[in-house]
Each structure stands twice: as structure tokens, then as C-alpha cells.
Design an enzyme around this catalytic site. Structure first.
Site, PDB file in Angstrom:
ATOM      1  N   GLY A 101      18.434  -0.488  -7.574  1.00  0.00           N
ATOM      2  CA  GLY A 101      18.209  -0.917  -8.945  1.00  0.00           C
ATOM      3  C   GLY A 101      16.842  -1.506  -9.197  1.00  0.00           C
ATOM      4  O   GLY A 101      16.459  -1.728 -10.356  1.00  0.00           O
TER       5      GLY A 101
ATOM      6  N   ASP B 114      24.794 -25.078 -39.173  1.00  0.00           N
ATOM      7  CA  ASP B 114      24.807 -26.292 -38.357  1.00  0.00           C
ATOM      8  C   ASP B 114      23.667 -27.209 -38.793  1.00  0.00           C
ATOM      9  O   ASP B 114      22.786 -26.821 -39.564  1.00  0.00           O
ATOM     10  CB  ASP B 114      24.711 -25.973 -36.857  1.00  0.00           C
ATOM     11  CG  ASP B 114      23.536 -25.074 -36.525  1.00  0.00           C
ATOM     12  OD1 ASP B 114      22.473 -25.212 -37.156  1.00  0.00           O
ATOM     13  OD2 ASP B 114      23.674 -24.221 -35.624  1.00  0.00           O
TER      14      ASP B 114
ATOM     15  N   LYS C  40      28.991 -29.035 -37.404  1.00  0.00           N
ATOM     16  CA  LYS C  40      29.949 -28.613 -36.371  1.00  0.00           C
ATOM     17  C   LYS C  40      29.861 -29.517 -35.150  1.00  0.00           C
ATOM     18  O   LYS C  40      28.796 -30.040 -34.808  1.00  0.00           O
ATOM     19  CB  LYS C  40      29.706 -27.154 -35.979  1.00  0.00           C
ATOM     20  CG  LYS C  40      28.407 -26.895 -35.234  1.00  0.00           C
ATOM     21  CD  LYS C  40      28.225 -25.412 -34.933  1.00  0.00           C
ATOM     22  CE  LYS C  40      26.881 -25.175 -34.232  1.00  0.00           C
ATOM     23  NZ  LYS C  40      26.608 -23.752 -34.031  1.00  0.00           N
TER      24      LYS C  40
ATOM     25  N   ARG D 170      30.748 -29.297 -31.051  1.00  0.00           N
ATOM     26  CA  ARG D 170      31.065 -28.341 -29.984  1.00  0.00           C
ATOM     27  C   ARG D 170      31.775 -29.022 -28.812  1.00  0.00           C
ATOM     28  O   ARG D 170      31.446 -30.145 -28.437  1.00  0.00           O
ATOM     29  CB  ARG D 170      29.791 -27.683 -29.444  1.00  0.00           C
ATOM     30  CG  ARG D 170      29.173 -26.629 -30.367  1.00  0.00           C
ATOM     31  CD  ARG D 170      28.167 -25.815 -29.569  1.00  0.00           C
ATOM     32  NE  ARG D 170      27.430 -24.878 -30.386  1.00  0.00           N
ATOM     33  CZ  ARG D 170      27.842 -23.650 -30.694  1.00  0.00           C
ATOM     34  NH1 ARG D 170      29.024 -23.254 -30.268  1.00  0.00           N
ATOM     35  NH2 ARG D 170      27.105 -22.849 -31.432  1.00  0.00           N
TER      36      ARG D 170
ATOM     37  N   ASP E 112      25.191 -14.925 -31.908  1.00  0.00           N
ATOM     38  CA  ASP E 112      25.607 -14.569 -30.557  1.00  0.00           C
ATOM     39  C   ASP E 112      27.059 -14.099 -30.573  1.00  0.00           C
ATOM     40  O   ASP E 112      27.343 -12.911 -30.715  1.00  0.00           O
ATOM     41  CB  ASP E 112      25.397 -15.760 -29.631  1.00  0.00           C
ATOM     42  CG  ASP E 112      25.600 -15.409 -28.164  1.00  0.00           C
ATOM     43  OD1 ASP E 112      26.073 -14.302 -27.862  1.00  0.00           O
ATOM     44  OD2 ASP E 112      25.275 -16.246 -27.299  1.00  0.00           O
TER      45      ASP E 112
END
Length: 314
Positions: free
Chosen positions: A42, A172, A195, A197, A225
Site C-alpha cells: 500500500g 453551537d 449543546k 456533549r 461530520d
């Protein structure tokens, strides 16, 4: 004596060939020829199939996962340096690892600074990127940084939607400055989703600061994401009485179950750019191209011109 401009050569890494081709087309040149060979395990070895001696070389490569994308960029920069390129610019539409921009807990790496060091050490003379997760990451580089702003693409698109009761929202607290910057173009109000987390990519709770009743909400973010934050924010906003909710996000990372999450969400649409190539098609995802903006920036850099005019929103 008139300025002398070196020959421009544009090359693409493997992460987003489609965008690189569009940039080259907008610039008016074909992409340079390059081969990426791999060993059995690879390990990769990129090499240029044409001379770059004395040229201004622009290597176009986003550094989203896998990490091979970063390694390929570094090897292409090194190869151009060793082939006597005059000036090497790393064109990184999406700058990966930008979320690791500080020590927010003990014994962690500052990934954004490390990647900046690697790009510089590989031999890049300049970096061109878009909507860094935190603008101060520009200071991690000891070479010039052209930090392009996707708002020049998004704002005209939002205006064309003719939303009757437009309100800008941040998903956020950290994105409140970005949302307020957008809101100025529309003379619109701003609401913020606060928010909490539990851990990365997992939200414990969220609340809305501001009134969304009867409003057409546009959420502004730089990276999407897992789409968990946007989905939860959209649901909460609609529960609070909004007419509609859309999201604008520069970089569609869209990992894990993100596409499914978006499809099931209360979002009318997610508007993104092509800094990262989409893995799947979705009726809810609208892609706007950054190619013309990058092509114009490349032209201005080569001709020793200013790029400040690229921040003017029509």
C-alpha cells in the site's frame, strides 16, 4: 520592467479529482499528468509525468480521511521541490485535522499545528485553503496562507431562495461568530443552539437561545461530520415553531450514518460545497462548486495580485 509570470502547472491528488478538474477548467488549463504507483503493502509513490522545472506548481488535494490523502500531498510537494519547481502552493480545499487546534485536555496532540509543520517541511511555499475550523490556524504556518471564504458562494444562493422570514442560526456556541457574520449580509436576527456533549460526536442535550417561531431558519456551520448536531438542531427548531430549517455547511465530511441521518432529519436541505467529494447522492443535499473561486485565487497568486477582491459578496 514588467512583472514576469512563471508557467502555472496544476496537479491533482487522489482525494477530489473532480474538483481539481473543475478548477483547471475554470483556470483555462488542463491538469498536469501525474502517476500514483503503489507497492504491494500500500505504500505510495507519486511522480510527475512532465517537467515542472521553473514552474509555479499548484498541488490540489483535500486532506480528509484516509490519512493517505495527507501523505500523498506531502510526497507530491516533495517531488515537485526535488524536480526544481520554482514555487509550490498546496491547494487544500478542506484542511483535515483542523478540529485539533488546541490542547483542550491533558496529553493530547495539536493535530492542526502538526499538519501545518509537515506541509511546510515538505517544501510548500504557500498554502491555499477554505473555511478553516478556526481562523487562527493560519498562525500555525510560517508560510503565506490564502484563506478563502465560502460565504461568497453561499450568500448569493441564500438570497436567491427569497426566504420570507429569514433567521440565521448557529448549531453551537462556537459557531456564533460565523453565524453573525452571515446575518449581517441579510440584516437578519441570529439564534444559537447551545449543546452539551458527552464526548466527541455525541450530544447530551441542546437548547435554543432566541425565538424561531414563524421563521425560516438557515443553520450555518463549517463542517458536517456525522450530521448529528444539525439533525438535532433542526428537530428542536421545528418543535419550537419554525416554518422551515435549512443548513449551510462548507465541508461535507459526512461520516458514519450521516447520509441516513440527513434523509430522516427535519432539514429541508443541506447546502454544501465540493471541497470534499460526496460518497452518495441525496435529494436533500445541494452542492455548490468552489472551482471558480480557487481558480481565480490561483491566477491572482501567480500574477502577484491581491486576493482581497475575492471576498466581495455580490
Amino acid at each position: 520592467m514588467p512583472l514576469q509570470f512563471n508557467t502555472v502547472k496544476l496537479f491533482s491528488g487522489s482525494s477530489n479529482v473532480e474538483l481539481a478538474e473543475k478548477i483547471a477548467e475554470s483556470y483555462g488549463k488542463k491538469l498536469g499528468e501525474k502517476t500514483l504507483s503503489r507497492f504491494s503493502d500500500g505504500e505510495m509513490q507519486p511522480f510527475y509525468n512532465e517537467s515542472v522545472r521553473g514552474s509555479d506548481v499548484f498541488v490540489i488535494q483535500s486532506t480528509n480521511t484516509p490519512a493517505d490523502n495527507i501523505m500523498e500531498l506531502l510526497l507530491m510537494i516533495d517531488a515537485a521541490k526535488r524536480a526544481s519547481a520554482h514555487y509550490i502552493t498546496a491547494v487544500v480545499p478542506y484542511f483535515g485535522y483542523a478540529r485539533q487546534d488546541r490542547k483542550d485536555k491533558p496529553r493530547v496532540a495539536i493535530g492542526a499545528k502538526m499538519i501545518a509543520n509537515l506541509i511546510t517541511a515538505a517544501g510548500a511555499h504557500r498554502i491555499m485553503t477554505m473555511d478553516l475550523h478556526a481562523a487562527q490556524i493560519q498562525g500555525f504556518f510560517d508560510i503565506p496562507v490564502d484563506h478563502l471564504d465560502a460565504s461568497v458562494i453561499f450568500v448569493p444562493h441564500i438570497k436567491a431562495l427569497n426566504l420570507p422570514n429569514l433567521t440565521i442560526a448557529s448549531p453551537d456556541m462556537g459557531g456564533s461568530h460565523r453565524a453573525r457574520t452571515f446575518a449581517k449580509y441579510f440584516n437578519a436576527e441570529v439564534v444559537i443552539c447551545d449543546k452539551q456533549r458527552k464526548r466527541a460526536n455525541e450530544i447530551e442535550s441542546m437548547s435554543i437561545i432566541g425565538d424561531v417561531t414563524g421563521q425560516d431558519i438557515v443553520l450555518i456551520d463549517d463542517i458536517c461530520d456525522t450530521a448529528g448536531t444539525l439533525s438535532k438542531a433542526a428537530s428542536l427548531i421545528m418543535e419550537k415553531g419554525a416554518n422551515s430549517v435549512r443548513a449551510v455547511c462548507t465541508h461535507p465530511v459526512l461520516s458514519g450514518n450521516a447520509y441516513e441521518t440527513i434523509e430522516k432529519s427535519a432539514l429541508t436541505e443541506l447546502i454544501v460545497t465540493d471541497t470534499i467529494q460526496l460518497k452518495h447522492e441525496s435529494e436533500k443535499i445541494k452542492v455548490l462548486s468552489t472551482a471558480e473561486l480557487f481558480a481565480e485565487a490561483i491566477k491572482n497568486v501567480n500574477e502577484h495580485g491581491s486576493i482581497s477582491n475575492l471576498f466581495n459578496i455580490q
